[in-house]
Design an enzyme around this catalytic site. Structure first.
Site, mmCIF file in Angstrom:
data_model
loop_
_atom_site.group_PDB
_atom_site.id
_atom_site.type_symbol
_atom_site.label_atom_id
_atom_site.label_comp_id
_atom_site.label_asym_id
_atom_site.label_seq_id
_atom_site.Cartn_x
_atom_site.Cartn_y
_atom_site.Cartn_z
ATOM 1 N N CYS A 160 -26.340 -42.297 119.655
ATOM 2 C CA CYS A 160 -27.269 -41.400 118.949
ATOM 3 C C CYS A 160 -27.618 -40.230 119.858
ATOM 4 C CB CYS A 160 -28.490 -42.178 118.516
ATOM 5 S SG CYS A 160 -28.039 -43.366 117.244
ATOM 6 N N ASP A 183 -34.239 -42.264 114.582
ATOM 7 C CA ASP A 183 -35.216 -43.121 113.899
ATOM 8 C C ASP A 183 -36.561 -42.746 114.528
ATOM 9 O OD1 ASP A 183 -36.914 -45.272 113.356
ATOM 10 O OD2 ASP A 183 -35.348 -46.789 113.620
ATOM 11 N N ILE A 222 -37.246 -41.100 108.779
ATOM 12 C CA ILE A 222 -38.150 -42.250 108.716
ATOM 13 C C ILE A 222 -37.575 -43.162 107.634
ATOM 14 C CG2 ILE A 222 -40.487 -43.004 108.121
ATOM 15 C CD1 ILE A 222 -41.548 -40.278 109.087
ATOM 16 N N TYR A 223 -37.297 -44.427 107.959
ATOM 17 C CA TYR A 223 -36.767 -45.365 106.955
ATOM 18 C C TYR A 223 -37.855 -45.659 105.921
ATOM 19 C CZ TYR A 223 -32.609 -46.267 109.788
ATOM 20 O OH TYR A 223 -31.427 -46.124 110.479
HETATM 21 N N1 LIG Z 1 -32.456 -48.462 113.348
HETATM 22 C C1 LIG Z 1 -32.357 -48.266 114.669
HETATM 23 N N2 LIG Z 1 -33.323 -47.553 115.288
HETATM 24 C C2 LIG Z 1 -33.254 -47.336 116.632
HETATM 25 O O1 LIG Z 1 -34.162 -46.669 117.163
HETATM 26 C C3 LIG Z 1 -32.138 -47.853 117.358
HETATM 27 C C4 LIG Z 1 -31.150 -48.583 116.682
HETATM 28 N N3 LIG Z 1 -31.293 -48.786 115.327
HETATM 29 N N4 LIG Z 1 -30.098 -49.163 117.330
HETATM 30 C C5 LIG Z 1 -29.846 -48.851 118.719
HETATM 31 C C6 LIG Z 1 -31.045 -48.532 119.488
HETATM 32 C C7 LIG Z 1 -31.953 -49.650 119.870
HETATM 33 N N5 LIG Z 1 -33.246 -48.982 119.958
HETATM 34 C C8 LIG Z 1 -34.458 -49.633 119.740
HETATM 35 C C9 LIG Z 1 -34.460 -50.946 119.317
HETATM 36 C C10 LIG Z 1 -35.657 -51.608 119.078
HETATM 37 C C11 LIG Z 1 -36.854 -50.935 119.281
HETATM 38 C C12 LIG Z 1 -38.133 -51.676 119.040
HETATM 39 O O2 LIG Z 1 -38.147 -52.688 118.377
HETATM 40 N N6 LIG Z 1 -39.241 -51.216 119.556
HETATM 41 C C13 LIG Z 1 -40.541 -51.807 119.317
HETATM 42 C C14 LIG Z 1 -40.896 -52.880 120.315
HETATM 43 C C15 LIG Z 1 -40.163 -52.832 121.615
HETATM 44 C C16 LIG Z 1 -40.566 -53.931 122.614
HETATM 45 O O3 LIG Z 1 -41.388 -54.824 122.281
HETATM 46 O O4 LIG Z 1 -40.059 -53.888 123.744
HETATM 47 C C17 LIG Z 1 -41.571 -50.698 119.335
HETATM 48 O O5 LIG Z 1 -42.653 -50.945 118.781
HETATM 49 O O6 LIG Z 1 -41.315 -49.633 119.883
HETATM 50 C C18 LIG Z 1 -36.853 -49.616 119.734
HETATM 51 C C19 LIG Z 1 -35.654 -48.971 119.949
HETATM 52 C C20 LIG Z 1 -33.106 -47.583 119.612
HETATM 53 N N7 LIG Z 1 -31.963 -47.659 118.748
HETATM 54 O O1 LIG Z 2 -31.327 -44.047 121.006
HETATM 55 C C1 LIG Z 2 -31.312 -44.227 119.781
HETATM 56 C C2 LIG Z 2 -30.372 -45.033 119.166
HETATM 57 C C3 LIG Z 2 -30.410 -45.174 117.827
HETATM 58 N N1 LIG Z 2 -31.339 -44.538 117.074
HETATM 59 C C4 LIG Z 2 -31.351 -44.753 115.605
HETATM 60 C C5 LIG Z 2 -30.995 -43.624 114.714
HETATM 61 C C6 LIG Z 2 -30.516 -44.327 113.457
HETATM 62 O O2 LIG Z 2 -31.642 -44.741 112.669
HETATM 63 C C7 LIG Z 2 -29.831 -45.557 114.009
HETATM 64 C C8 LIG Z 2 -28.345 -45.373 114.198
HETATM 65 O O3 LIG Z 2 -27.724 -45.316 112.965
HETATM 66 P P1 LIG Z 2 -26.465 -44.379 112.637
HETATM 67 O O4 LIG Z 2 -26.067 -44.829 111.263
HETATM 68 O O5 LIG Z 2 -25.414 -44.670 113.661
HETATM 69 O O6 LIG Z 2 -26.945 -42.964 112.671
HETATM 70 O O7 LIG Z 2 -30.422 -45.772 115.278
HETATM 71 C C9 LIG Z 2 -32.300 -43.752 117.674
HETATM 72 O O8 LIG Z 2 -33.192 -43.181 117.023
HETATM 73 N N2 LIG Z 2 -32.246 -43.611 119.005
#
Ligand SMILES: Nc1nc(=O)c2c([nH]1)NC[C@@H]1CN(c3ccc(C(=O)N[C@@H](CCC(=O)O)C(=O)O)cc3)CN21
Ligand SMILES: O=c1ccn([C@H]2C[C@H](O)[C@@H](COP(=O)(O)O)O2)c(=O)[nH]1
Length: 283
Positions: A160, A183, A222-223
């Site tokens: 991303c 996201d 924003i989803y």
């Molecule tokens: N849909 C989606 N959104 C993302 O932001 C995202 C992906 N997929 N896939 C790859 C990476 C993984 N990333 C992530 C994954 C999980 C959180 C998350 O759950 N954050 C929570 C709690 C984190 C914690 O407890 O350590 C938060 O409230 O920020 C954040 C970024 C960013 N990326």
């Molecule tokens: O560093 C990151 C990694 C991932 N994301 C988010 C952005 C999208 O919601 C998904 C990835 O989906 P794609 O279909 O490959 O675009 O993960 C992010 O915000 N930041």
């Protein structure tokens, strides 16, 4: 913090609904956002309108810099953030290139540290940039790119944040980072910290002053299952002043980052925030 809230408000006010095939969800979407962070003033762009788990964000960044390709390695550093993409996405589970539990494949850091060449060798993009900047050299191509279309099939997710472009003006180091997909409630709260910390760390290990980090985002969304929490809870809160990031001054080289550095070498001072909000995550 204002620029983050302005972007969230802009999505709420002007966003267009787009159906995303990969996740099967609708996203309220705007195109193009430009954020910048004052690393020179040490104003860490940490979200204050909810509790932000900044340690996981920095752990993720360290994992990228080390070229990790396993969600287990990210977990061990303190970032459980890749578990779902490595182990719960059906398309990746069915992919013959996936090498078992926790494998993320050739994503992010693998491309940054070991971009495959046609002759069988690899390019270490990060090493080249660190070496040049350490010598005070900016060849106008100090770029680390994770975006390798020829290997998308070999990874669980296309990067991303895909490109980091460094620039030297005198003794001040700048960073321009590009993100194709964001996201905003979950990812951006990490990505802001990562862009800021990447410039701060690179300035420290190459012996320069940090300047400004520019963060350019294309698709900011924003989803649908996150919208109500953003609109009715997070956007109703008043932000607090930015905290500051402290990095252990003993970190002096890329080798240090690769070997002994842990989350204990980072501290955030003066972080005042509102209570946590748990946003749904889309795999
Ligand atoms: N849909 C989606 N959104 C993302 O932001 C995202 C992906 N997929 N896939 C790859 C990476 C993984 N990333 C992530 C994954 C999980 C959180 C998350 O759950 N954050 C929570 C709690 C984190 C914690 O407890 O350590 C938060 O409230 O920020 C954040 C970024 C960013 N990326
Ligand atoms: O560093 C990151 C990694 C991932 N994301 C988010 C952005 C999208 O919601 C998904 C990835 O989906 P794609 O279909 O490959 O675009 O993960 C992010 O915000 N930041």
């Amino acid at each position: 913090m204002r620029q983050y809230l302005d972007l969230c408000q802009r999505i709420v006010d002007e966003g267009v609904w787009v159906t995303n095939e990969r996740t099967g969800k609708r996203c309220l979407t705007v195109i193009n956002a430009d954020l910048n962070y004052r690393v020179d003033l040490n104003q860490l762009p940490l979200i204050t309108t909810r509790k932000s788990y900044w340690k996981a964000a920095i752990a993720e960044l360290l994992g990228y810099l080390r070229g990790y390709s396993s969600a287990a390695d990210f977990r061990a550093l303190g970032a459980p953030t890749w578990d779902a993409n490595a182990n719960e996405n059906q398309a990746w589970l069915n992919n013959p290139h996936r090498r078992g539990t926790d494998d993320m494949g050739r994503v992010y850091g693998v491309q940054g540290r070991a971009w495959a060449k046609p002759d069988g060798g690899t390019v270490d993009q990060l090493r080249k940039v660190v070496d040049n900047l350490s010598k005070g050299l900016d060849d106008r191509g100090e770029i680390i790119s994770f975006y390798n279309p020829g290997e998308f099939d070999y990874g669980c997710l296309r990067p991303c944040m895909h490109t980091h472009n460094f620039s030297l003006l005198g003794d001040t180091l700048y960073l321009t980072s590009y993100q194709r997909s964001c996201d905003v409630p979950l990812g951006l709260n990490f990505n802001q910290v990562q862009v800021f910390t990447l410039l701060a760390l690179m300035a420290q290990i190459t012996g320069h002053k940090p300047g400004i980090a520019y963060h350019k985002i294309v698709n900011a969304h924003i989803y649908e299952d996150q919208l109500q929490l953003m609109r009715d809870v997070q956007l109703k809160r008043e932000p607090f002043a930015s905290p500051q990031l402290r990095i252990n001054p003993d970190i002096k080289s890329l080798e240090d980052l690769e070997t002994w550095v842990t989350l204990d070498d980072f501290a955030v001072e003066g972080y005042q925030c509102h209570p946590p909000i748990q946003y749904p995550f889309s795999v």
